[in-house]
Design an enzyme around this catalytic site. Structure first.
Site, short mmCIF file in Angstrom:
data_model
loop_
_atom_site.label_atom_id
_atom_site.label_comp_id
_atom_site.label_asym_id
_atom_site.label_seq_id
_atom_site.Cartn_x
_atom_site.Cartn_y
_atom_site.Cartn_z
CE LYS A 266 1.54 -4.28 -1.20
NZ LYS A 266 2.03 -2.99 -0.68
CE LYS A 278 9.05 -1.41 2.06
NZ LYS A 278 8.41 -0.09 2.13
CG ASP A 289 3.61 -5.20 1.46
OD1 ASP A 289 2.66 -4.58 1.95
OD2 ASP A 289 4.30 -4.76 0.52
NE ARG A 352 1.24 3.50 -4.96
CZ ARG A 352 1.39 4.66 -4.31
NH1 ARG A 352 1.23 5.81 -4.92
NH2 ARG A 352 1.70 4.65 -3.03
#
Ligand code: BES
Ligand code: MN
Ligand code: ZN
Length: 498
Positions: A266, A278, A289, A352
């Site tokens: 990712k 967030k 990330d 995802r």
């Protein structure tokens, strides 16, 4: 950093510090015994006075040794006089290197490969000395005016006898490759989102391929992804001014007809959450990330350096996840590359959406196995903390291989169930599935989502949300799970061909 194996007698060594071990019962390790007699009993004096109890991790630096060429000696407590556990060995090594962060100390000879570690050989111990030392001296200075690092160590030698040289040397080479892979991973991960964009990550992959002839890189642009129908991935990048990049690394040093191992990382260079924004506290950490993607690069660096006889494909779907007038909205329905439709119930579950299209893309390589690594869920932190990475997959043999590799590499994973019952939580009234499964079992439902795109191959997923970086005063990337993946690949390379 310079690495070598040292077989000369201790009294002849030219270095700033020699590192030796002492057990809690005052027993000296063989090298400490040798230094004790060279120094006319100096080490025994220190121990018998109670200045070093020998507890694991305790250290005493002797910074002058009269009538000798030896500059300094570091005594390191090893704990009970019995074979050390791998974890205690690491603890002793860390204590040693951390106590040598002084400007005068530039070269060290480490004699700790002679300690017994339960079930581990010289090769493993040499490798771990290099890995732990290199990890501990890493300091991110790229964006600081003062580039001086606390540690000035530039040369690490591992003491060995002539008979041990071959194993020690191969361990050193493994350690060097893995340490350099981890260093690249940590550096890229520590870079902020305004520097390390998807474009920057793609450029770094190209740089890496220039250094290693065995690595080839190609980059898909958004127009290519549109042509491929990567609707899930593109829905995330639509909300960002930075164009998405889909990086493919190709390493073909195995048999021509051997199926490749595909690694997917990712590569979210910043995750603000999108419209499902967030909380501000700690949001800076979402520059991490992309740790999964950076770990794919680091692992391939290690593999290329070790010239492992394998075929490996690295895939890094890379994007930002930002709030924007054109960003994904809750309720939006996307069509993924597989044709399956997805209802976006939370735009913050974006990882995802990138990974599902990367999994579908992986099919074209006819993979032997596919392993994805992602900072995918905060729920993984709740479940497993920062100690071990989450492991889920559709193949027991693959999961067991990863568990074993994690154990050997001191970079562990812990398996969670990927049972049919959990799939229920992804039901949508409007699409084939929702992108979130509610508040229960968040790590598992995220993997359940991915599993729907991994039906055509043996697959495992590593959730590294808790292990890829440290938070708090020592905030920074850890380089995990490069060590685990490298070990898995080393093990694969040693397996007899089917
Ligand atoms: N990148 C985050 C996961 C994450 C959170 C990693 C905290 C490390 C620390 C991911 O994209 C995310 O936001 N996941 C959501 C999923 C939820 C909306 C189902 C999460 O974990 O809150
Ligand atoms: Mn998110
Ligand atoms: Zn994310």
């Amino acid at each position: 950093m310079d690495y070598s194996i040292e077989t000369a007698p201790l009294e002849d060594l030219q270095c700033d510090c020699i590192i030796v071990g002492v057990y809690q019962d005052q027993q000296l390790s063989p090298s400490a015994t040798a230094l004790n007699s060279i120094t006319h009993g100096l080490i025994n004096t220190i121990v018998s006075r109670g200045d070093l109890s020998g507890k694991n991790g305790e250290t005493v630096l002797i910074n002058a040794v009269p009538d000798s060429k030896i500059e300094r000696i570091l005594l390191v407590g090893l704990g009970e006089n019995k074979p050390l556990s791998a974890k205690d060995y690491k603890k002793a090594l860390l204590a040693a290197v951390n106590s040598l962060k002084k400007p005068q100390i530039k070269s060290v000879v480490c004699c700790l490969a002679e300690c017994d570690v339960a079930g581990r050989d010289r090769q493993w111990k040499s490798r771990h000395i290099i890995e732990v030392f290199n990890d501990a001296v890493y300091q991110f200075t790229h964006t600081k005016s003062d580039k001086e690092t606390e540690s000035q160590i530039q040369k690490i030698s591992i003491a060995a006898t002539e008979a041990e040289r071959t194993l020690a040397h191969s361990g050193m080479l493994q350690g060097k490759a893995i340490a350099e892979g981890m260093e690249l991973t940590k550096h890229l991960s520590d870079l902020p989102g305004n520097i390390c964009t998807p474009t920057y990550l793609a450029e770094q992959a190209i740089e890496l391929s220039k250094k290693y002839a065995s690595l080839n890189v190609s980059i898909l642009e958004e127009s290519d992804m549109t042509a491929l129908g990567m609707g899930a991935l593109l829905s995330v990048s639509r909300g960002s001014r930075q164009p998405a990049k889909f990086i493919t690394l190709n390493y073909q040093c195995g048999d021509k007809d051997a199926k490749p191992i595909v690694l997917i990382g990712k590569g979210l260079t910043f995750d603000a959450g999108g419209i499902s924004l967030k909380q501000p506290a700690g949001m800076d950490e979402m520059k991490y990330d992309m740790c999964g993607g950076a770990s794919v690069l680091g692992t391939l660096l290690a593999v290329a350096q070790l010239q492992l006889p394998l075929n490996i494909i690295g895939l890094i779907p890379s994007s930002e996840n930002m709030p924007d007038g054109d960003a994904n909205k809750p309720g939006d329905i996307l069509t993924s590359m597989s044709g399956k439709t997805i209802e976006v119930l939370n735009t913050d579950a974006e990882g995802r959406l990138l990974l599902c299209d990367a999994l579908t893309y992986a099919e074209r390589f006819n993979p032997e196995v596919v392993i994805d690594l992602a900072t995918l869920t905060g729920a993984c932190l709740v479940a497993l903390g920062r100690v071990t990475s989450g492991l889920l997959g559709n193949d027991d043999a693959l999961c067991n291989d990863l568990l074993a590799a994690g154990e050997t590499a001191n970079d562990s994973v812990w398996r969670l169930p990927l049972w049919e019952e959990y799939q229920e939580q992804l039901k949508s009234n409007f699409a084939d599935m929702a992108n979130v499964g509610g508040k229960d079992a968040g790590t598992i439902t995220a993997a359940c989502f991915l599993a729907r795109f991994a039906e055509k191959f043996r697959w495992a997923h590593l959730d590294i949300a808790g292990t890829a970086w440290r938070t708090g005063p020592t905030k920074g990337a850890t380089g995990r799970p490069v060590s685990l993946l490298s070990q898995y690949l080393i093990n694969r390379a040693q397996q007899p061909k089917a």
